[in-house]
Design an enzyme around this catalytic site. Structure first.
Site, short mmCIF file in Angstrom:
data_model
loop_
_atom_site.label_atom_id
_atom_site.label_comp_id
_atom_site.label_asym_id
_atom_site.label_seq_id
_atom_site.Cartn_x
_atom_site.Cartn_y
_atom_site.Cartn_z
N GLY A 169 0.83 -1.20 0.00
CA GLY A 169 0.00 0.00 0.00
C GLY A 169 0.86 1.24 0.00
O GLY A 169 2.03 1.22 0.41
N GLY B 32 0.61 5.74 0.57
CA GLY B 32 -0.19 6.85 1.05
C GLY B 32 0.51 8.16 0.76
O GLY B 32 1.55 8.21 0.10
N PHE C 20 2.15 9.98 2.71
CA PHE C 20 3.39 10.23 3.45
C PHE C 20 4.35 9.05 3.38
O PHE C 20 5.35 9.04 4.08
CB PHE C 20 3.07 10.55 4.92
CG PHE C 20 2.14 11.71 5.07
CD1 PHE C 20 2.47 12.95 4.55
CD2 PHE C 20 0.92 11.56 5.70
CE1 PHE C 20 1.60 14.03 4.69
CE2 PHE C 20 0.05 12.63 5.84
CZ PHE C 20 0.40 13.87 5.32
N GLY C 21 4.09 8.03 2.56
CA GLY C 21 5.03 6.93 2.46
C GLY C 21 4.38 5.64 2.01
O GLY C 21 3.22 5.61 1.62
N SER C 22 5.15 4.54 2.08
CA SER C 22 4.71 3.23 1.60
C SER C 22 4.55 2.27 2.77
O SER C 22 5.16 2.44 3.83
CB SER C 22 5.72 2.67 0.61
OG SER C 22 5.86 3.52 -0.51
N VAL C 23 3.74 1.23 2.55
CA VAL C 23 3.51 0.19 3.54
C VAL C 23 4.04 -1.12 2.98
O VAL C 23 3.68 -1.51 1.86
CB VAL C 23 2.02 0.06 3.90
CG1 VAL C 23 1.82 -1.03 4.94
CG2 VAL C 23 1.48 1.39 4.42
N LYS D 256 5.04 0.58 7.94
CA LYS D 256 4.77 1.85 7.27
C LYS D 256 6.00 2.75 7.39
O LYS D 256 6.39 3.14 8.48
CB LYS D 256 3.55 2.53 7.91
CG LYS D 256 3.14 3.85 7.28
CD LYS D 256 1.92 4.39 7.99
CE LYS D 256 1.44 5.71 7.40
NZ LYS D 256 0.26 6.23 8.12
N ASP E 298 -10.06 11.42 9.19
CA ASP E 298 -9.80 10.91 7.84
C ASP E 298 -10.46 9.55 7.64
O ASP E 298 -9.84 8.60 7.16
CB ASP E 298 -8.29 10.80 7.60
CG ASP E 298 -7.95 10.75 6.11
OD1 ASP E 298 -8.80 11.13 5.30
OD2 ASP E 298 -6.82 10.33 5.77
#
Length: 832
Positions: A518, A520, A522-525, A540, A639
């Site tokens: 995944g 987002g 602000f970064g990757s998971v 994350k 959110d």
């Protein structure tokens, strides 16, 4: 056998010397083995018990090639026997003990530390079997101890044996196994299989009779002396059990009172003989108190929370004994027993059942613990006064608790390794030179510090070399760990596990892009593995250059480290080395709700049924309900969207991504929080967007849009559809008013949905998306409404999917729209 007989005599004599009463001699074990593993001769412990060497019980002839013994490098707050030495296994090794037929207590002693041979238990993972039962699987004694407040560990099992007890230790791949001590003690026939003092085992939540076969194995998960002090092995009644105080399992430290009645003599009976539990258990107990205002007790439960492994049956044994002079007859103190939020016994009257004051009794219950609350949930035990027949005292009482896990159908008792606690002192205990016994010399301290540092450095280099050799892909680049950044509070550090950057890179194969599950703003998971590859996690990684990401990192770390709920994604730990910002969560194998609505492959991933969609909405709503009402101050998520609702392997919904969360009003004079607008466009509350007024009703608005998406399976705004359909809210509202809801639902629900539940669902969702926050329902009402919607659907389906809905309509007509379920009496868990 002569040595065994001498050992029994020695133990009984030592008990007499210690001044123990007749209760301690109530049971004399026919089989008793105390094995100090790794020694070559007999040793005496602090209680004058003799422990024998383990070598004569090993079946394997090539002992030197398969195992070796080693002394512990440091001895911290643990007895020397049996923790001074360990037997360390290089391969599968079997012990054999000749015993009489029947159930036996089997206790395994572990002291996870560093040993003089260079063996470090932190890297030790192994399994243990006995006579076909799996007791431990890929077990880490180091992780288990770090999750407790102790330095050592005793795992107690109860196993059926015919003539020989065969105990096998099996190291996991690229690992070693170890054990410090082994204890085997026989027990009375049918001690746990026959039931309580009434020879019954109540099957909680079911009317089907429950019986325990003589081929069943158990693990003792908890043994508690409620309201009393620890009762050690010698203070027990001949079976060498240990009873712990209830301080760590009582929901509130100040819950109830502990009456003190001097000079009490417990009157054991044939139904409850002295070996059932020692006098100290029956002399001490908790009651609810509030003697001057007993009606207060009707407003709460006296509650204990016991951590267990999900997916098993449990035998719960409760001990009772009335000793107060004023409680001397039946009908005076009556209460209800709840187990796992179900009624186990509605009218419990100790005096009436036992036959009088100071007469002990015990009851057995069978409880199934599922995976609804995660792999290691809390089994809740609650007591509440039963007031329907107007007893003399509105109160409850409990003396002791035993909780035993029953083996699964596959013969396994093994559960997952727990997540370790992290104290504010990050220095490993086993490298502190001052902890070694008898060390008072400054010179010796300095020497040990130098030697210890050298051993740590050598071990570190060896581990790195081993990991490099094991890697099948590119090597993980090594970095010197920098000083941690000041990203979390001391409380967060205590509640949350801190990973080094080396551990994170090893878990994610150096942030391999193939492991990304995944992304987002602000970064990757990444999908990763920790604890020797045994635990799947979601890692994350926030962008290093993102200032907003740093704020999100701190916010989410502070929030999730203090919040625990079955419908919130659990934070396992974090890493803030080398300017990295990494959060480690429990892994959610089913992904996001959005994926199941829009990105599914219908051939391999069938659409969610209406019933499952309702259950997902209920779960997410419960998570928000907990955020809004479960803490001292409400927490506003800010959110909520289908991307931030994750699903575990059983499709249990969990709210995630707390980087934008905000603490709500902190005083009664405040009605909202004034803050800049943040969130996802389309899901934003109109009041918050226009006026920067943030309340918990802002989350309610966003959740209403999620409900619309679940129903219609379409995005909030679409430009390629007719204008009247482009805005999801207007489109649903117009069809709700016009009575044409069947025209807007996801086509995959056409044959599954029931009209009565559809209408109720839309009614709740439409109320959630009202323009004014004051017109939206609180999440409490949303949860109740959704639960009622599911009930309507199940009732309608049960009658006739295409026919009459008389029962459902009758149910609807009896229920007030503003309160769609009855509140449950009892106290709710509070956030930290």
């Amino acid at each position: 056998m002569i040595s065994h007989a001498l050992l029994v005599i020695c133990i009984l004599v030592s008990a007499a010397v210690l001044g123990l009463g007749d209760a301690t001699a109530a049971y004399k074990p026919t089989d008793l083995f105390l094995i100090n593993c790794g020694t070559s001769s007999d040793t005496i412990d602090s209680q004058s018990q003799t422990w024998t060497s383990d070598q004569q019980h090993l079946l394997t002839s090539k002992l030197k090639n398969l195992s070796f013994s080693s002394d512990a490098s440091y001895q911290e707050e643990v007895p020397q026997v049996p923790y001074t030495t360990a037997r360390i296994f290089l391969s599968n090794v079997n012990y054999s003990f000749p015993v009489s037929p029947g159930w036996k207590y089997l206790r395994l002693y572990f002291y996870p530390t560093r040993y003089e041979s260079g063996f470090d238990t932190a890297s030790s993972f192994f399994s243990v079997t006995v006579n076909g039962f799996t007791l431990l699987k890929n077990f880490s004694a180091d992780l288990t101890v770090k999750a407790s407040k102790s330095k050592s560990l005793v795992k107690e099992f109860i196993v059926p044996v015919n003539q020989t007890l065969n105990l096998t230790f099996m190291p996991s791949p690229s690992s070693l196994a170890f054990v410090n001590g082994i204890e085997i003690v026989s027990m009375p026939d049918g001690f746990y299989s026959k039931g309580g003092f009434d020879n019954m085992i109540t099957n909680v939540g079911s009317t089907i009779d429950f019986n325990i076969k003589n081929t069943t194995a158990f693990e003792t998960v908890h043994r508690i002396n409620v309201g009393g002090q620890m009762v050690d092995e010698v203070g027990d009644t001949g079976m060498f059990r240990r009873w712990l105080p209830d301080d760590d399992v009582i929901l509130s430290e100040n819950s109830g009172i502990i009456p003190v009645v001097p000079g009490v003599k417990i009157n054991y009976t044939e139904k409850t003989p002295p070996y059932v539990a020692p006098e100290d258990v029956y002399k001490t107990y908790r009651t609810m108190g509030n003697v001057d205002n007993p009606e207060i007790n009707l407003n709460f439960n006296m509650t204990w929370l016991f951590t267990v492994d999900a997916g098993f049956l449990y035998l719960v044994r409760l001990h009772f004994c009335e000793t107060l002079a004023e409680v001397n007859g039946p009908g005076q103190r009556i209460f209800t027993i709840f187990l796992g939020n179900q009624i186990a016994k509605q009218e419990m009257d100790v005096i009436d059942m036992s036959g009088g004051s100071r007469i002990p009794m015990y009851l057995d219950f069978n409880v199934l613990v599922g995976f609804e609350n995660g792999p290691r949930p809390d089994l809740r035990l609650g007591l509440h006064p039963y007031a329907d027949i107007f007893p003399k005292y509105y109160d409850a009482i409990l003396n002791g608790v035993e909780i035993l896990k029953l083996n699964s159908s596959e013969g396994s008792l093994a559960g997952p390794n727990p997540n370790p606690l992290v104290s504010s002192d990050q220095t490993p205990n086993h490298v502190k030179p001052s902890a070694r016994k008898g060390n008072n010399s400054h010179v010796l301290v300095i020497t040990l510090a130098v030697v210890g540092s050298s051993v740590v450095l050598a071990t570190f280099v060896s581990v790195i070399a081993l990991l490099r050799k094991k890697k099948k892909t590119k090597d993980v680049p090594l970095h010197t760990t920098s000083k941690p950044t000041d990203s979390c509070s001391p409380l967060t550090t205590y509640l949350c596990r801190r990973f080094s950057i080396f551990e994170i890179k090893y878990a994610t194969n150096d942030f391999d892009e193939k492991l990304i599950v995944g992304t987002g703003g602000f970064g990757s998971v990444y999908k990763g593995r920790i604890d020797g590859g045994t635990t799947l996690v979601a890692v994350k990684r926030l962008g290093i250059a993102s200032k907003q990401g740093a704020k999100e990192f701190k916010t989410e770390l502070e929030m999730l480290s203090k919040l625990r709920h079955v419908h919130l994604v659990s934070l396992i730990g974090y890493c803030d080395d080398e300017n990295e910002m990494v959060l480690v969560y429990e892994y959610m194998p089913r992904g996001t709700l959005k994926d199941h609505l829009y990105k599914r492959n219908k051939a391999s991933d069938p659409p969610l049924s209406w019933e499952r969609r309702l259950e997902i909405c209920i779960g997410a709503a419960r998570g928000l309900q907990y955020l809004h009402t479960g803490a001292k101050h409400a927490i506003i998520h800010r959110d909520i969207k289908t991307t931030n609702i994750l699903l575990d392997e059983n499709y249990v919904a969990k709210v995630s991504d707390f980087g934008l969360s905000k603490v709500g009003p902190t005083s009664e004079s405040q009605s909202h929080v004034s803050t800049v607008v943040k969130g996802t466009f389309g899901y934003l509350d109109p009041e918050y967007y226009r006026r920067q007024v943030l309340t918990v009703k802002s989350d309610v608005y966003s959740f209403g849009l999620v409900m619309f998406e679940v129903l219609c399976c379409r995005l909030i705004n679409i430009e390629i559809v007719p204008q009247e359909q482009s805005d999801l809210i207007r489109w649903v509202k117009s069809n709700y008013i016009g009575g044409t809801l069947d025209q807007i639902i996801d086509p995959d629900l056409a044959v599954d949905i029931t009209m009565i539940s559809l209408e109720k669902f839309c009614e709740i969702a439409v109320r959630c998306v009202q323009d004014r926050g004051t017109e939206r329902p609180p999440m409490n009402d949303v949860v109740w409404g959704l639960e009622f919607t599911l009930q309507l659907h199940e009732t309608a389906k049960k009658n006739n999917e295409g026919g009459t809905m008389t029962d459902a309509e009758a149910l609807l007509s009896k229920t007030d729209d503003n309160c769609v379920c009855d509140p449950v009496v009892g106290e709710e868990p509070k956030a930290l």
